[in-house]
Design an enzyme around this catalytic site. Structure first.
Site, PDB file in Angstrom:
ATOM      1  N   ASP A 112       0.902  -1.130   0.000  1.00 46.78           N
ATOM      2  CA  ASP A 112       0.000   0.000   0.000  1.00 46.78           C
ATOM      3  C   ASP A 112       0.951   1.191   0.000  1.00 46.78           C
ATOM      4  O   ASP A 112       1.521   1.531   1.033  1.00 46.78           O
ATOM      5  CB  ASP A 112      -0.870  -0.005   1.268  1.00 46.78           C
ATOM      6  CG  ASP A 112      -1.866   1.148   1.266  1.00 46.78           C
ATOM      7  OD1 ASP A 112      -1.592   2.156   0.586  1.00 46.78           O
ATOM      8  OD2 ASP A 112      -2.901   1.039   1.941  1.00 46.78           O
ATOM      9  N   HIS A 113       1.155   1.798  -1.185  1.00 47.94           N
ATOM     10  CA  HIS A 113       2.272   2.739  -1.309  1.00 47.94           C
ATOM     11  C   HIS A 113       2.103   3.938  -0.384  1.00 47.94           C
ATOM     12  O   HIS A 113       3.064   4.618  -0.077  1.00 47.94           O
ATOM     13  CB  HIS A 113       2.450   3.186  -2.753  1.00 47.94           C
ATOM     14  CG  HIS A 113       1.317   4.007  -3.267  1.00 47.94           C
ATOM     15  ND1 HIS A 113       0.217   3.446  -3.870  1.00 47.94           N
ATOM     16  CD2 HIS A 113       1.106   5.332  -3.243  1.00 47.94           C
ATOM     17  CE1 HIS A 113      -0.623   4.417  -4.189  1.00 47.94           C
ATOM     18  NE2 HIS A 113      -0.117   5.562  -3.840  1.00 47.94           N
ATOM     19  N   GLU A 172      -9.049  13.507  -5.634  1.00 43.40           N
ATOM     20  CA  GLU A 172      -8.284  13.564  -6.868  1.00 43.40           C
ATOM     21  C   GLU A 172      -8.965  14.538  -7.799  1.00 43.40           C
ATOM     22  O   GLU A 172     -10.190  14.605  -7.841  1.00 43.40           O
ATOM     23  CB  GLU A 172      -8.216  12.181  -7.508  1.00 43.40           C
ATOM     24  CG  GLU A 172      -7.309  11.242  -6.751  1.00 43.40           C
ATOM     25  CD  GLU A 172      -7.436   9.816  -7.242  1.00 43.40           C
ATOM     26  OE1 GLU A 172      -6.829   9.492  -8.270  1.00 43.40           O
ATOM     27  OE2 GLU A 172      -8.184   9.046  -6.614  1.00 43.40           O
ATOM     28  N   HIS A 185      -6.245   2.667   1.647  1.00 41.92           N
ATOM     29  CA  HIS A 185      -5.532   3.872   2.086  1.00 41.92           C
ATOM     30  C   HIS A 185      -6.201   4.544   3.282  1.00 41.92           C
ATOM     31  O   HIS A 185      -5.560   4.853   4.273  1.00 41.92           O
ATOM     32  CB  HIS A 185      -5.444   4.894   0.951  1.00 41.92           C
ATOM     33  CG  HIS A 185      -4.832   4.369  -0.302  1.00 41.92           C
ATOM     34  ND1 HIS A 185      -3.779   3.482  -0.286  1.00 41.92           N
ATOM     35  CD2 HIS A 185      -5.109   4.592  -1.606  1.00 41.92           C
ATOM     36  CE1 HIS A 185      -3.441   3.189  -1.525  1.00 41.92           C
ATOM     37  NE2 HIS A 185      -4.235   3.840  -2.343  1.00 41.92           N
TER      38      HIS A 185
END
Lengths: 303, 511
Positions: free
Chosen positions: B202-203, B241, B265
């Site tokens: 999970d970056h 976003e 996230h």
């Protein structure tokens, strides 16, 4: 960018605040003050390197150019806020008797509470911590390899005067070598019987590397002179063979070790901003360097 | 550990904090080499690691894909990806170190012979490059192929540790699309690789600011005492976003904002903000605390009042004319997939009882921003006149995850020149716009951690399952409630989301 002529620290400080407000953001995100002590010839290159390093560590940069100490004291300053978030820059030129009282100019310009690092890009005082400017910093960064005077003894003299917080870029330049050597010994446990460091004749880094290996491995390290650039070879002799790193051209190195194929590894000579960046990452005492400095400083001149 | 050497290595010293941890000899096999993720993130991150001197000499990268390429073709792809996207300067010697170890294996995921070739390639690398049998298999491919690939790895004896050599598996989200599918997927992966060898990326968790949430909370004295229901009114976690779904319709339609972003996230961010202090920063201690807090998260009973969803409508966003969600290429005209989701969650612990956590995410919103806003209660008594504090709202601590990484504190201050007028001001801490540029990318940190075998930043299966357990009822609720509300592109989401907070007497922050 503003030129101030014949001013005091208070006027420089006021201009820093004005410049910050003019830039549209009165926010101070700076984490430290970096004082760069230089002569006129080296000033531009040193400030460029410091600015690049402050991209990683937003800093107030105070360049102090020590000019001719004769005559009436005179302070000129060149003030600007950095672009790209790199903080504030003041290049302060001193001449006349104020040269001997440079710390009185710098002290009022230090950021509140934030740590202070002092860097001498070329020649540094023999005892950096006792120097009035050096005494302002918790970190004092010298560069024995860049010294123009007493080149052969400068490292030993500095180490002899070691105080907590001193550090030299000759040590910083070794980090990659040391990391690679340590990683090699992870894979080849066992006693190191002897070691050799090959480098150009004048290389404070090579002297420190040899001293570090002697200290850690409790052996005598052979120092071989090559044509460089910098350190060209380090080898550790183990019971079952040799771990050897060779870097003939200053860029790509070859790692050879017993029972493993030769491997190429990038070991570039690092640029100043990169070295300064590493120095500013930790501002407390480097205990490993401290032990090393005590060893190098107490050593008598090699014959 | 002693001063005379760590782990028997006399050159190591725990006080020597300059020495980086370089991964031991190993290689990485990348499945799916042409995807955006591979070329924009993974390959550049590998180069940047090499450039920082953190990759072991001899590190090798094997590409596996259907393309009819040889090693040179693959090398060109990696070269171009690195040139274009690497963070650090391109240097010939770094490239020379990397390019020696590039290999390509061409084949389908179901092709036995291709995997036999992969096995031979790996053996050749162990012998000629000294990778020592240590390999990471990075699945940068759609999850429907995971079964084939891990099955093939097992069949070819590539999945087992042997002696001191290790094998690890890296997968990217999505980790399933509900609890049942997440379990199914996990059975496939952990049926072949041991649980501790599976790294779920999970970056977000690799970002410096996210790691900094824990440092801010637990390294300081001034935040933790007020980090509870006595002082905190509510918490808003936002990931907005500005873009639409772009070319991802095939993946996105049918998945939607809740599954795509909230499940991983936002719930991970919630866990970091809400968890108790771990006993140490080891992977195990962190996992225990995150798990505890996720176990105590509950959805309100009235789901129709506790959540909102929407689809962006055609319109103008940031001065650009944009299509609506239902007009995007590849989206079904009748799609009920949400491009915006917001919900209220409660954390049933003593610390957080009565403090709602509002989570929201969406596409085509006002701007790109991820942040956590901890909103405090109003002072119990204000010793000012009735009009002095009209402009004073709630104190807030905002952790900006991206962009402009940093932290903002909002509090009341006297308006100069007035007799006594109090208004909100902000105090801002920025890592510095350029600090961000010099700091490592999330993928560098995560890939290095995989190579070192250090799992603190990777969610474990139990956390994934708990997240689905939280979300599944909501997704089921939405499934038979018709179409999501339309919301204007370029704004801050549907009216239903505003109503959600209004019912609680609150309002969304404009990030």
């Amino acid at each position: 960018m503003t030129e101030l002529s014949d001013v005091t620290s208070a006027e420089i400080a006021a201009e820093l605040v004005r410049a910050r407000t003019r830039a549209g953001s009165p926010v101070m995100g700076m984490v430290l003050t970096l004082v760069v002590v230089t002569d006129e010839d080296g000033a531009e290159a040193a400030m460029d390197a410091a600015r690049a390093a402050s991209r990683e560590h937003p800093a107030r940069l105070l360049g102090v150019v020590l000019g001719d100490g004769r005559g009436r004291g005179h302070v000129d300053a060149h003030v600007r806020t950095g672009t790209g978030g790199s903080g504030e820059v003041a290049l302060i030129r001193l001449r006349g008797e104020v040269v001997r009282h440079a710390s009185s100019v710098v002290l009022p310009l230090l950021l509140p509470d934030a740590p202070v690092a002092v860097w001498w890009p070329a020649d540094a005082p023999a005892d950096p911590a006792a120097d009035p400017l050096g005494a302002l910093g918790q970190r004092r960064i010298t560069d024995a390899a860049a010294a123009t005077r007493r080149r052969t003894t400068v490292l030993r003299t500095q180490c002899g005067a070691y105080s907590p917080g001193d550090t030299d870029l000759a040590w910083t330049r070794l980090t990659r070598w040391r990391a690679l050597l340590a990683a090699s010994l992870d894979l080849h446990p066992g006693r190191v019987r002897s070691a050799r460091v090959g480098a150009e004749a004048h290389s404070p880094s090579a002297d420190l590397l040899a001293a570090w290996l002697e200290l850690r491995l409790k052996i005598t390290v052979e120092r071989v002179t090559t044509s460089g650039p910098g350190i060209t070879e380090t080898s550790l002799t183990l019971a079952d063979g040799e771990v050897r790193i060779t870097r003939p051209g200053g860029g790509l190195a070859t790692l050879s070790s017993p029972g493993r194929p030769d491997q190429s590894v990038a070991l570039p000579r690092r640029e100043l901003p990169d070295l300064l960046g590493e120095e500013l990452r930790r501002l407390d005492e480097d205990e490993v360097y401290a032990a090393l400095a005590r060893r190098v400083g107490s050593r008598r001149r090699r014959t | 550990m002693s001063r005379s050497g760590v782990g028997g290595n006399p050159l190591r010293d725990e006080r020597d904090r300059r020495l980086p941890r370089i991964a031991g000899p190993c290689g990485l096999v990348l499945f799916g080499v042409t995807g955006d993720l591979a070329t924009k993130k993974i390959m550049p991150a590998i180069y940047d690691l090499a450039s920082r001197g953190l990759l072991p000499p001899g590190f090798s990268l094997v590409g596996f894909a259907r393309r009819d390429w040889d090693d040179q073709d693959f090398s060109r792809i990696v070269h171009d990806a690195v040139r274009e996207h690497a963070r650090t300067e391109f240097r010939e010697e770094v490239w020379a170190q990397l390019s020696d170890g590039l290999r390509f294996v061409s084949g389908e995921f179901s092709d036995d012979q291709a995997f036999a070739r992969l096995r031979r390639t790996i053996e050749e690398l162990d012998e000629r490059r000294g990778t020592g049998g240590n390999h990471v298999f990075y699945l940068s491919i759609p999850p429907r192929y995971f079964g084939d690939v891990v099955g093939q790895l097992k069949a070819n004896g590539l999945a087992e540790d042997s002696g001191s050599a290790w094998r690890r598996l890296v997968v990217e989200k999505p980790f399933g699309h509900d609890l049942a599918s997440a379990r199914e997927l996990n059975e496939v992966l952990e049926g072949v690789f041991p649980a501790e060898a599976v790294f779920r990326i999970d970056h977000y968790l690799g970002k410096e600011t996210v790691q900094n949430i824990l440092t801010t909370r637990f390294a300081n004295e001034m935040f933790e005492p007020i980090w509870n229901s006595r002082y905190v009114d509510h918490v808003q976690i936002t990931m907005a976003e500005d873009g639409g779904i772009g070319g991802r319709a095939g993946y996105y339609d049918g998945i939607g904002a809740a599954r795509d972003v909230i499940q991983n996230h936002l719930l991970q961010l919630l866990a970091l903000v809400a968890m108790e202090e771990p006993t140490s920063f080891s992977a195990e201690s962190l996992r225990v605390e995150k798990q505890k807090v996720l176990e105590s998260v509950s959805l309100p009973r009235r789901l129709d009042l506790a959540a909102a969803r929407g689809q962006y409508a055609a319109g103008w966003a940031g001065g650009e004319k944009v299509a609506g969600f239902l007009e995007e290429d590849g989206v079904r005209k009748t799609s009920t997939t949400e491009s915006y989701a917001a919900l209220r969650l409660d954390v049933d612990t003593r610390r957080w009882a009565g403090v709602p956590f509002y989570l929201r995410t969406g596409k085509r919103l006002g701007r790109r921003v991820t942040e956590v806003a901890v909103t405090f209660k109003r002072a119990p008594h204000l010793p000012f006149g009735p009009h002095a504090t009209e402009e004073l709202t709630h104190n807030a601590l905002v952790i900006r995850v991206q962009p402009d990484e940093g932290m903002t504190l909002r509090f009341g201050s006297k308006v100069p020149g007035t007799a006594l007028e109090i208004r909100d001001v902000t105090m801002d801490f920025a890592y510095g716009s350029s600090f961000a540029e010099a700091s490592p990318e999330a993928y560098e940190r995560l890939i290095l951690d995989v190579l070192l075998g250090e799992p603190p930043l990777f969610p474990r299966q139990r956390e994934v399952e708990l997240s689905w357990q939280i979300l599944d009822p909501l997704i089921a609720h939405w499934a038979d409630r018709g179409r999501p509300e339309q919301y204007p592109s370029g704004g801050w989401g549907p009216a239903g989301a505003d109503a959600l907070l209004q019912r609680d007497g609150r309002a969304w922050r404009r990030p």
